[in-house]
Enzyme design. Structure first.
Site: not given
Length: 219
Positions: A7, A9
Site C-alpha cells: 500500500d 498512503d
C-alpha cells in the site's frame, strides 16, 4: 518468486497522497480552497471504514475535468518529487529492496488515483502499479473513474486481473498496509504485515498474530 503488495498512503509514505495533492492544487490555484475541509470530512469516513470511494473520487477529480492527460502527468511528476519523495519511509525502501533481491513481483497498490500512484511506482522502482483508473474522452479527462476501483475487495480483484493465469504467485505472497480497509488484501496473502496500523487494523493484527511494524521518517 512471489507477490509483494505494498500500500502507498501511510504505509510507504507519511501522509495521504490524495489529501496532499488537493492541498497542492489549492496552493497552485487549480482547486478552490473550500474543497480541503470537505475532503477531510470524507477522509474521516475512510478511517471509520464508511467511505463511498466512488463519491470521493468524483469529488476530488472535479478540478481535473477537461484537462489533458499530458498536463496532469507532468504536474503529478513534479508533485511527487516536490512533496512525496521526502515522505518515503527509509524502512519501506529497505523492505522493497529485500523483495527485489528475492526476485519477487513488486506491486504498488493503492486506492488513490493512478495519476498520483504511477509517479511513485516509478520512483520506488516497482514492477507494477495498481491504482484507481481515470476516465478520459478524446484525450481529455472527464473527472470520472473507470473499471474496478482498487479499494477494499477491489484491490484483490485488480491483482487477480493483473496476474490472470499466474495465480501461483499468491503462494508465499507478502502484503503491507496500515488500514483495515485493506483487510481483504492482507487476508489474501501468505504473509500479511500491519505497518503503522490504524487502531482497527492493529486490533485485528494482534488477534491474528500478524507482524506489527512501525516505520518512521527519522528512526
Amino acid at each position: 518468486m512471489a507477490l509483494a503488495l505494498f500500500d502507498l498512503d501511510e504505509t510507504l509514505i507519511a501522509g495521504d497522497s490524495a489529501s496532499l495533492w488537493l492541498e497542492y492544487m489549492v496552493a497552485q490555484e487549480l482547486a478552490p480552497a473550500g474543497m480541503v475541509a470537505e475532503e477531510q470530512a470524507m477522509m474521516s469516513l475512510y478511517h471509520q471504514g464508511k467511505m463511498d470511494m466512488h463519491q470521493y473520487m468524483a469529488f476530488t477529480l472535479q478540478p481535473l475535468a477537461g484537462r489533458t492527460r499530458q498536463w496532469l502527468d507532468s504536474l503529478c511528476t513534479r508533485f511527487a518529487e516536490q512533496v512525496l519523495r521526502e515522505r518515503i519511509y527509509p524502512e519501506g525502501l529497505a523492505r522493497i529492496e529485500w523483495h527485489r533481491q528475492r526476485g519477487d513481483e513488486l506491486v504498488l497498490i493503492s486506492a488513490s488515483g493512478e495519476h498520483l500512484v504511477a509517479p511513485m511506482a516509478q520512483m520506488l522502482g516497482m514492477d507494477h502499479c495498481v491504482a484507481i483508473l481515470l476516465d478520459e474522452e478524446a484525450g481529455m479527462l472527464t473527472g470520472q473513474t473507470r473499471g474496478t476501483l482498487s479499494f477494499r475487495e477491489g484491490k484483490v480483484a485488480r491483482i487477480n486481473q493483473l496476474f490472470a493465469g499466474k495465480e501461483h504467485l499468491w503462494q508465499g505472497s507478502f502484503g503491507y498496509s496500515d488500514s483495515h480497509n485493506d483487510l481483504p488484501m492482507l487476508q489474501a496473502v501468505s504473509h500479511p504485515h500491519a505497518v503503522n496500523p490504524a487502531p482497527a487494523l492493529r486490533q485485528c493484527a494482534e488477534e491474528l498474530g500478524w507482524p506489527l511494524w512501525t516505520w518512521q521518517l527519522h528512526p
